[in-house]
Design a protein around this motif. Structure first.
Motif, mmCIF file in Angstrom:
data_model
loop_
_atom_site.group_PDB
_atom_site.id
_atom_site.type_symbol
_atom_site.label_atom_id
_atom_site.label_comp_id
_atom_site.label_asym_id
_atom_site.label_seq_id
_atom_site.Cartn_x
_atom_site.Cartn_y
_atom_site.Cartn_z
ATOM 1 N N GLU A 253 14.797 49.357 30.174
ATOM 2 C CA GLU A 253 15.150 48.604 31.267
ATOM 3 C C GLU A 253 16.003 48.356 32.748
ATOM 4 O OE1 GLU A 253 18.228 44.536 30.155
ATOM 5 O OE2 GLU A 253 17.802 45.832 28.013
ATOM 6 N N GLN A 254 16.705 49.795 31.995
ATOM 7 C CA GLN A 254 18.137 49.942 33.187
ATOM 8 C C GLN A 254 16.602 51.050 34.388
ATOM 9 O OE1 GLN A 254 20.484 48.290 33.063
ATOM 10 N NE2 GLN A 254 21.819 49.700 33.277
ATOM 11 N N ILE A 255 16.150 51.319 33.788
ATOM 12 C CA ILE A 255 14.716 52.608 35.091
ATOM 13 C C ILE A 255 14.493 51.533 35.809
ATOM 14 C CG2 ILE A 255 12.762 54.008 35.362
ATOM 15 C CD1 ILE A 255 13.973 55.667 32.281
ATOM 16 N N THR A 256 13.588 50.208 35.508
ATOM 17 C CA THR A 256 13.147 49.504 36.096
ATOM 18 C C THR A 256 13.768 48.359 37.001
ATOM 19 O OG1 THR A 256 11.888 48.430 34.089
ATOM 20 C CG2 THR A 256 11.943 46.861 35.474
ATOM 21 N N LYS A 257 15.717 48.790 36.407
ATOM 22 C CA LYS A 257 16.287 47.790 37.499
ATOM 23 C C LYS A 257 16.516 49.009 38.934
ATOM 24 C CE LYS A 257 19.010 44.645 34.780
ATOM 25 N NZ LYS A 257 19.876 44.412 33.350
ATOM 26 N N TYR A 258 16.791 49.767 38.603
ATOM 27 C CA TYR A 258 17.456 50.864 39.215
ATOM 28 C C TYR A 258 15.630 51.062 39.980
ATOM 29 C CZ TYR A 258 18.881 56.311 40.496
ATOM 30 O OH TYR A 258 19.306 56.980 41.665
ATOM 31 N N LYS A 259 14.885 51.206 39.784
ATOM 32 C CA LYS A 259 13.051 50.933 40.864
ATOM 33 C C LYS A 259 12.965 49.585 41.613
ATOM 34 C CE LYS A 259 10.237 53.794 37.345
ATOM 35 N NZ LYS A 259 8.920 54.427 36.865
ATOM 36 N N GLU A 260 13.611 48.794 40.825
ATOM 37 C CA GLU A 260 14.013 47.350 42.187
ATOM 38 C C GLU A 260 14.444 47.405 43.006
ATOM 39 O OE1 GLU A 260 14.412 44.600 38.696
ATOM 40 O OE2 GLU A 260 12.722 44.553 38.216
ATOM 41 N N LEU A 261 15.772 48.228 42.604
ATOM 42 C CA LEU A 261 17.115 48.133 44.139
ATOM 43 C C LEU A 261 16.543 49.309 44.722
ATOM 44 C CD1 LEU A 261 20.357 47.226 44.578
ATOM 45 C CD2 LEU A 261 20.688 50.008 43.028
ATOM 46 N N VAL A 262 16.034 50.173 43.836
ATOM 47 C CA VAL A 262 15.385 50.902 45.364
ATOM 48 C C VAL A 262 14.074 50.562 46.063
ATOM 49 C CG1 VAL A 262 13.869 53.456 45.671
ATOM 50 C CG2 VAL A 262 15.552 53.125 44.034
ATOM 51 N N ALA A 263 13.274 49.925 45.468
ATOM 52 C CA ALA A 263 12.541 49.246 46.366
ATOM 53 C C ALA A 263 12.654 47.850 47.530
ATOM 54 C CB ALA A 263 11.574 48.456 45.921
ATOM 55 N N LEU B 247 20.430 65.435 40.025
ATOM 56 C CA LEU B 247 20.396 65.347 39.111
ATOM 57 C C LEU B 247 21.211 64.172 38.147
ATOM 58 C CD1 LEU B 247 18.411 65.345 36.557
ATOM 59 C CD2 LEU B 247 19.806 67.766 35.804
ATOM 60 N N SER B 248 20.761 63.067 38.424
ATOM 61 C CA SER B 248 21.672 61.854 37.373
ATOM 62 C C SER B 248 21.637 61.521 36.005
ATOM 63 C CB SER B 248 20.703 61.008 38.828
ATOM 64 O OG SER B 248 21.945 59.880 37.802
ATOM 65 N N ILE B 249 22.585 61.773 35.336
ATOM 66 C CA ILE B 249 22.605 62.354 33.907
ATOM 67 C C ILE B 249 22.933 60.689 33.677
ATOM 68 C CG2 ILE B 249 23.127 63.019 31.811
ATOM 69 C CD1 ILE B 249 21.538 64.765 33.464
ATOM 70 N N GLY B 250 22.413 60.000 32.751
ATOM 71 C CA GLY B 250 22.470 58.312 32.495
ATOM 72 C C GLY B 250 22.645 57.381 34.027
ATOM 73 N N GLY B 251 22.080 57.372 34.868
ATOM 74 C CA GLY B 251 21.983 56.897 36.245
ATOM 75 C C GLY B 251 22.283 55.332 36.313
ATOM 76 N N GLY B 252 21.661 55.200 35.370
ATOM 77 C CA GLY B 252 21.519 53.509 34.943
ATOM 78 C C GLY B 252 20.815 52.396 35.318
ATOM 79 N N ALA B 253 21.077 51.439 36.621
ATOM 80 C CA ALA B 253 20.429 50.777 36.800
ATOM 81 C C ALA B 253 20.744 50.957 38.581
ATOM 82 C CB ALA B 253 20.641 48.994 37.822
ATOM 83 N N GLY B 254 21.533 52.284 38.585
ATOM 84 C CA GLY B 254 21.139 52.489 39.723
ATOM 85 C C GLY B 254 22.115 52.653 41.175
ATOM 86 N N GLU B 255 23.374 51.843 40.860
ATOM 87 C CA GLU B 255 23.889 51.128 42.052
ATOM 88 C C GLU B 255 25.094 52.165 42.440
ATOM 89 O OE1 GLU B 255 23.902 49.401 38.760
ATOM 90 O OE2 GLU B 255 24.953 47.509 39.180
ATOM 91 N N ILE B 256 25.723 52.919 41.620
ATOM 92 C CA ILE B 256 25.766 53.589 41.752
ATOM 93 C C ILE B 256 25.867 55.348 42.716
ATOM 94 C CG2 ILE B 256 28.035 55.753 41.579
ATOM 95 C CD1 ILE B 256 29.248 52.658 41.904
#
Length: 304
Positions: free
Chosen positions: A105-115, A69-78
Motif C-alpha cells: 500500500e505504501q509503495i503504491t502511494k510512493y509511486k503515485e507521488l513520484v508520478a 538506499l531508502s530503508i522503510g521509505g513509506g509513502a515517499g514524502e520525506i
C-alpha cells in the motif's frame, strides 16, 4: 473480594487488550492522526533544510552516479525531500534511488507521488517489497553487495529484531564519503518515559521494539561506529485524549499505547494512571490550554 480474585480479574481484562498492529486499517488511521496532530514532519523538513546539505556535502564527490538506499521509505514524502537536497547539491548527476518497504500500500502511494512530482529527471527509482532483514538476507545469499553513497532509515528501526546486526550490515555497505541517516524518537522524549514505565503493561507484540536514540547510541558505541547525534524538538497535541468519547482522542490513545481500542479494553486503573501521567511535565507541557506530548526526535548520522 480476595486479592487473588482482583488480580485474576485485572489479568482477564488486560488480556482483552490487543496490539494495534493486529488491525492494519486502524493502525494506518491512527498513524495518520498522529501525523496530523504532531510536528513530526515539520521537524524532519526543518532538519532537511538546515542540516542535510552539510551532511551530504561530499557523498557524491568525483562520482558519475549517486546511489541512495531508502530503508522503510513509506509513502515517499520525506524521501523526495532528501532527493531534492541531493539534486540541488549535485545538479546534473544521475541518482539511483532504491526503496526497501514491506507495505504494498505504501509503495503504491510512493509511486503515485513520484508520478505527480515534477523535477525528478536524472533520478531512477526501484522499489523492493521486503523488510530490511529480508533485503539483508537476499543480498547476502546472492552475494550481490552494492555500495551506497547515502542510506536512510527514518522511523523504522522499531520494526527490526536484531538492531546491532542491522546497523553493522548497512554500515558495511557504505561507499567512500558515504553516510547513513537514522531518525528515531529521542531518549529525552515522552515516548522513552512511556515505554519504560508502561511497556510491560501494554500488549506485547512481535512487530515493534521500544527503542530510542539512547539505545542506538549505546549500540553504535559498542560496535565502534562513528556517528553524530542531533536532537530536534517536536510535539504531539494530545488535548483530545482527555475529552470523553472524542474520536480523534481515541485514535491517538491507540497510537500512544500501541493498543487497539485502548480506552475500551484497558483496565480502568491502568488507563487512569497513564492519563494522569501524560499530563505531567516529564511527558507533556500545557500551552494555551493544549496538552503537548514530548515527541522530540533524534537524527543520527553515521560515517563510512
Amino acid at each position: 473480594m480476595r486479592k487473588q480474585e482482583v488480580i485474576r480479574i485485572k489479568h482477564n481484562m488486560a488480556s482483552s487488550m490487543r496490539s494495534l498492529f493486529s488491525d492494519h486499517g486502524r493502525y494506518v488511521e491512527c498513524f495518520r492522526r498522529f501525523l496530523n496532530n504532531s510536528t513530526e514532519h515539520q521537524c524532519m523538513l526543518e532538519f532537511m533544510d538546515k542540516q542535510l546539505p552539510g551532511i551530504i556535502a561530499r557523498i557524491g564527490d568525483t562520482k558519475s552516479e549517486i546511489k541512495i538506499l531508502s530503508i522503510g521509505g513509506g509513502a515517499g514524502e520525506i524521501d523526495l525531500q532528501i532527493l531534492s537536497k541531493v539534486k540541488a547539491q549535485y545538479p546534473g548527476v544521475h541518482i539511483n534511488n532504491e526503496v526497501v518497504e514491506p507495505s504494498a500500500e505504501q509503495i503504491t502511494k510512493y509511486k503515485e507521488l513520484v508520478a505527480k512530482t515534477s523535477n525528478l529527471e536524472n533520478i531512477k527509482f526501484a522499489w523492493h517489497k521486503e523488510t530490511s532483514s529480508e533485503y539483508q538476507n537476499r543480498v547476502m545469499e546472492k552475494k550481490d553487495i552494492h555500495k551506497w553513497d547515502f542510506i536512510h532509515m527514518i522511523q523504522m528501526l522499531y520494526y527490526v529484531k536484531d538492531i546491532p546486526a542491522t546497523l553493522k550490515f548497512f554500515h558495511s555497505l557504505l561507499a567512500t564519503n558515504a553516510k547513513i541517516l537514522i531518525i528515531v524518537v529521542s531518549g529525552t522524549s515522552g515516548w522513552d518515559k512511556l515505554w519504560k514505565k508502561y511497556g510491560s503493561c501494554l500488549p506485547q507484540n512481535d512487530l515493534c521494539e521500544y527503542v530510542t536514540s539512547s539505545d542506538l547510541t549505546q549500540m553504535l558505541d559498542s560496535l565502534g561506529i562513528k556517528y553524530e547525534c542531533y536532537d530536534l524538538l517536536s510535539n504531539m497535541d494530545i488535548t483530545d485524549c482527555f475529552i470523553d468519547g472524542n474520536e480523534n482522542g481515541e485514535l491517538l490513545w491507540d497510537f500512544l499505547t500501541e493498543t487497539c481500542n485502548f480506552t475500551m479494553t484497558a483496565p480502568p486503573d491502568l488507563k487512569a494512571e497513564i492519563m494522569k501521567d501524560l499530563q505531567e511535565p516529564e511527558f507533556s507541557v500545557r500551552i494555551e490550554g493544549k496538552v503537548l506530548f514530548n515527541n522530540n526526535l533524534s537524527f543520527i548520522v553515521i560515517e563510512a
